[in-house]
Design an enzyme around this catalytic site. Sequence first.
Site, PDB file in Angstrom:
ATOM      1  N   CYS A  85      -2.498  -0.934   2.141  1.00 34.25           N
ATOM      2  CA  CYS A  85      -1.689  -0.808   3.356  1.00 34.25           C
ATOM      3  C   CYS A  85      -2.585  -0.767   4.584  1.00 34.25           C
ATOM      4  O   CYS A  85      -3.124   0.287   4.939  1.00 34.25           O
ATOM      5  CB  CYS A  85      -0.808   0.442   3.279  1.00 34.25           C
ATOM      6  SG  CYS A  85       0.299   0.597   4.703  1.00 34.25           S
TER       7      CYS A  85
ATOM      8  N   CYS B  35      -1.349   1.384   7.488  1.00 34.20           N
ATOM      9  CA  CYS B  35      -1.514   2.825   7.255  1.00 34.20           C
ATOM     10  C   CYS B  35      -2.964   3.251   7.409  1.00 34.20           C
ATOM     11  O   CYS B  35      -3.265   4.274   7.998  1.00 34.20           O
ATOM     12  CB  CYS B  35      -1.077   3.188   5.837  1.00 34.20           C
ATOM     13  SG  CYS B  35       0.454   2.433   5.328  1.00 34.20           S
ATOM     14  N   ASP B  36      -3.876   2.489   6.829  1.00 29.50           N
ATOM     15  CA  ASP B  36      -5.252   2.977   6.677  1.00 29.50           C
ATOM     16  C   ASP B  36      -6.271   2.274   7.576  1.00 29.50           C
ATOM     17  O   ASP B  36      -7.398   2.747   7.712  1.00 29.50           O
ATOM     18  CB  ASP B  36      -5.706   2.794   5.214  1.00 29.50           C
ATOM     19  CG  ASP B  36      -4.885   3.652   4.254  1.00 29.50           C
ATOM     20  OD1 ASP B  36      -4.351   4.685   4.701  1.00 29.50           O
ATOM     21  OD2 ASP B  36      -4.776   3.290   3.061  1.00 29.50           O
TER      22      ASP B  36
HETATM   23  P1  FAD Z   1       8.331   5.884  -2.222  1.00 29.94           P
HETATM   24  O1  FAD Z   1       7.260   6.627  -1.524  1.00 29.94           O
HETATM   25  O2  FAD Z   1       8.072   4.498  -2.652  1.00 29.94           O
HETATM   26  O3  FAD Z   1       8.768   6.792  -3.468  1.00 29.94           O
HETATM   27  C1  FAD Z   1       9.812   6.451  -4.301  1.00 29.94           C
HETATM   28  C2  FAD Z   1       9.743   7.333  -5.528  1.00 29.94           C
HETATM   29  O4  FAD Z   1      10.903   7.141  -6.324  1.00 29.94           O
HETATM   30  C3  FAD Z   1       8.554   7.043  -6.428  1.00 29.94           C
HETATM   31  O5  FAD Z   1       7.880   8.239  -6.694  1.00 29.94           O
HETATM   32  C4  FAD Z   1       9.144   6.557  -7.700  1.00 29.94           C
HETATM   33  O6  FAD Z   1       8.399   7.039  -8.774  1.00 29.94           O
HETATM   34  C5  FAD Z   1      10.526   7.191  -7.682  1.00 29.94           C
HETATM   35  N1  FAD Z   1      11.458   6.421  -8.489  1.00 29.94           N
HETATM   36  C6  FAD Z   1      11.475   5.075  -8.660  1.00 29.94           C
HETATM   37  N2  FAD Z   1      12.448   4.723  -9.512  1.00 29.94           N
HETATM   38  C7  FAD Z   1      13.062   5.882  -9.901  1.00 29.94           C
HETATM   39  C8  FAD Z   1      14.136   6.168 -10.785  1.00 29.94           C
HETATM   40  N3  FAD Z   1      14.796   5.197 -11.443  1.00 29.94           N
HETATM   41  N4  FAD Z   1      14.485   7.470 -10.979  1.00 29.94           N
HETATM   42  C9  FAD Z   1      13.836   8.465 -10.319  1.00 29.94           C
HETATM   43  N5  FAD Z   1      12.813   8.235  -9.459  1.00 29.94           N
HETATM   44  C10 FAD Z   1      12.426   6.955  -9.253  1.00 29.94           C
HETATM   45  N6  FAD Z   1       3.003   5.254   5.365  1.00 29.94           N
HETATM   46  C11 FAD Z   1       2.750   5.952   6.507  1.00 29.94           C
HETATM   47  O7  FAD Z   1       3.671   6.181   7.290  1.00 29.94           O
HETATM   48  N7  FAD Z   1       1.485   6.415   6.777  1.00 29.94           N
HETATM   49  C12 FAD Z   1       0.429   6.205   5.941  1.00 29.94           C
HETATM   50  O8  FAD Z   1      -0.708   6.612   6.236  1.00 29.94           O
HETATM   51  C13 FAD Z   1       0.669   5.491   4.721  1.00 29.94           C
HETATM   52  N8  FAD Z   1      -0.342   5.236   3.849  1.00 29.94           N
HETATM   53  C14 FAD Z   1      -0.077   4.517   2.712  1.00 29.94           C
HETATM   54  C15 FAD Z   1      -1.133   4.232   1.842  1.00 29.94           C
HETATM   55  C16 FAD Z   1      -0.901   3.507   0.688  1.00 29.94           C
HETATM   56  C17 FAD Z   1      -2.048   3.216  -0.237  1.00 29.94           C
HETATM   57  C18 FAD Z   1       0.419   3.034   0.391  1.00 29.94           C
HETATM   58  C19 FAD Z   1       0.689   2.258  -0.878  1.00 29.94           C
HETATM   59  C20 FAD Z   1       1.469   3.296   1.259  1.00 29.94           C
HETATM   60  C21 FAD Z   1       1.224   4.026   2.432  1.00 29.94           C
HETATM   61  N9  FAD Z   1       2.242   4.277   3.342  1.00 29.94           N
HETATM   62  C22 FAD Z   1       1.993   5.008   4.477  1.00 29.94           C
HETATM   63  C23 FAD Z   1       3.600   3.761   3.122  1.00 29.94           C
HETATM   64  C24 FAD Z   1       4.499   4.887   2.625  1.00 29.94           C
HETATM   65  O9  FAD Z   1       3.875   5.524   1.524  1.00 29.94           O
HETATM   66  C25 FAD Z   1       5.860   4.354   2.215  1.00 29.94           C
HETATM   67  O10 FAD Z   1       6.425   3.622   3.287  1.00 29.94           O
HETATM   68  C26 FAD Z   1       6.809   5.485   1.873  1.00 29.94           C
HETATM   69  O11 FAD Z   1       6.236   6.331   0.901  1.00 29.94           O
HETATM   70  C27 FAD Z   1       8.140   4.946   1.360  1.00 29.94           C
HETATM   71  O12 FAD Z   1       8.898   6.031   1.028  1.00 29.94           O
HETATM   72  P2  FAD Z   1      10.178   5.937   0.097  1.00 29.94           P
HETATM   73  O13 FAD Z   1      10.862   7.255   0.284  1.00 29.94           O
HETATM   74  O14 FAD Z   1      10.943   4.716   0.362  1.00 29.94           O
HETATM   75  O15 FAD Z   1       9.689   5.850  -1.407  1.00 29.94           O
END
Ligand code: FAD
Length: 315
Positions: free
Chosen positions: A140, A143-144
């Site tokens: 990302c 992000c980083d």
């Molecule tokens: P996610 O964080 O994707 O989490 C979804 C969760 O749901 C997962 O844990 C998954 O295991 C769970 N899940 C999936 N399917 C099921 C199921 N069937 N039943 C139960 N649970 C399930 N964003 C920033 O704003 N700042 C940053 O510095 C930043 N750094 C990042 C660094 C990296 C390396 C990455 C990959 C991303 C980064 N991001 C950052 C982006 C950010 O992490 C995401 O935009 C954010 O986490 C998305 O949130 P979400 O709630 O949609 O779900």
Amino acid sequence: MALENVVIIGSGPAAHTAAIYAARANLNPVLFEGFLAGGIAAGGQLTTTTDVENFPGFPEGISGPDLCEKFRAQSARFGTRIFTETVTKIDLSRRPFRYASDEQEGEARAIIVATGATAKRDDVPGTRDGELWQKGVSACAVCDGALPMFRGKPLFVVGGGDSAMEEASFLTKFASKVYVVHRRDELRASAIMQNRAKANPKIEMLLSHRVQAVEGGHTVEQVRVHDLKTQTDRVLHAAGLFFAIGHVPNTAFLNGQVALDDQGYILTTPGTTQTSVDGVFAAGDVQDKKYRQAITAAGTGCMAALEAEHFLSAH
Ligand code: FAD
């Protein structure tokens, strides 16, 4: 069988923000945080990163896992019941909806899907967990990319699509040079994105190349690239490598019951979190392939809870 008002599936910022709002609205929500669902620990994508410096409220920055822990503690504080189980099946053919994990099944009057997406990574030596992942290797750039370790240094982007071009252009704000590595001899990106990247004097395209290995001590120091045409290797000095080869939205368990786009992201009515099924809402990266940030995920989690509350009061 238990009948719940609202079942929230997921555990990132979207799911927990939805839970905080739903719990404070006395909806007594249940949240399934998953057990290594999509290959990611409960807490979501932020558990895979080190410093988060762009989430408001933490002027000194906060580690990704600490931020996830705070989201979870805040949901629990207002009474959200959290299960460390992956939802494996849902039946949306009638209301109340049915859901099942490996451990339990139940019924829900409304469902919020916040299962996120998983960033794809090539399996390159040196980039794996426990090697240089998050020590200069990331998935990302937005992000980083601004971290001090990357400033004024050469960086690599792996990928040939629009997001690779966008990430490379973004990184030129901080890097001394950005190499874009793509296996084919032509990029997949749209003409406009390609032209913009090619016109940027800090970007060098390494087409028909593959990253062979990422090497360093505590952080990335050099990248070994292989020229697929000449079959020769080169070692280039670099402080970081960013995979920009796409994401996989965690939507397989929906089994086609909610309308998805051609890449598997949930389609929502613009400006809302409403999916194609009344009473089913989607928040966070599972429905967002554009912004993909913790704060935008949290924002749509709030919207989903408010829309679910409205739906429940009308049905
Ligand atoms: P996610 O964080 O994707 O989490 C979804 C969760 O749901 C997962 O844990 C998954 O295991 C769970 N899940 C999936 N399917 C099921 C199921 N069937 N039943 C139960 N649970 C399930 N964003 C920033 O704003 N700042 C940053 O510095 C930043 N750094 C990042 C660094 C990296 C390396 C990455 C990959 C991303 C980064 N991001 C950052 C982006 C950010 O992490 C995401 O935009 C954010 O986490 C998305 O949130 P979400 O709630 O949609 O779900």
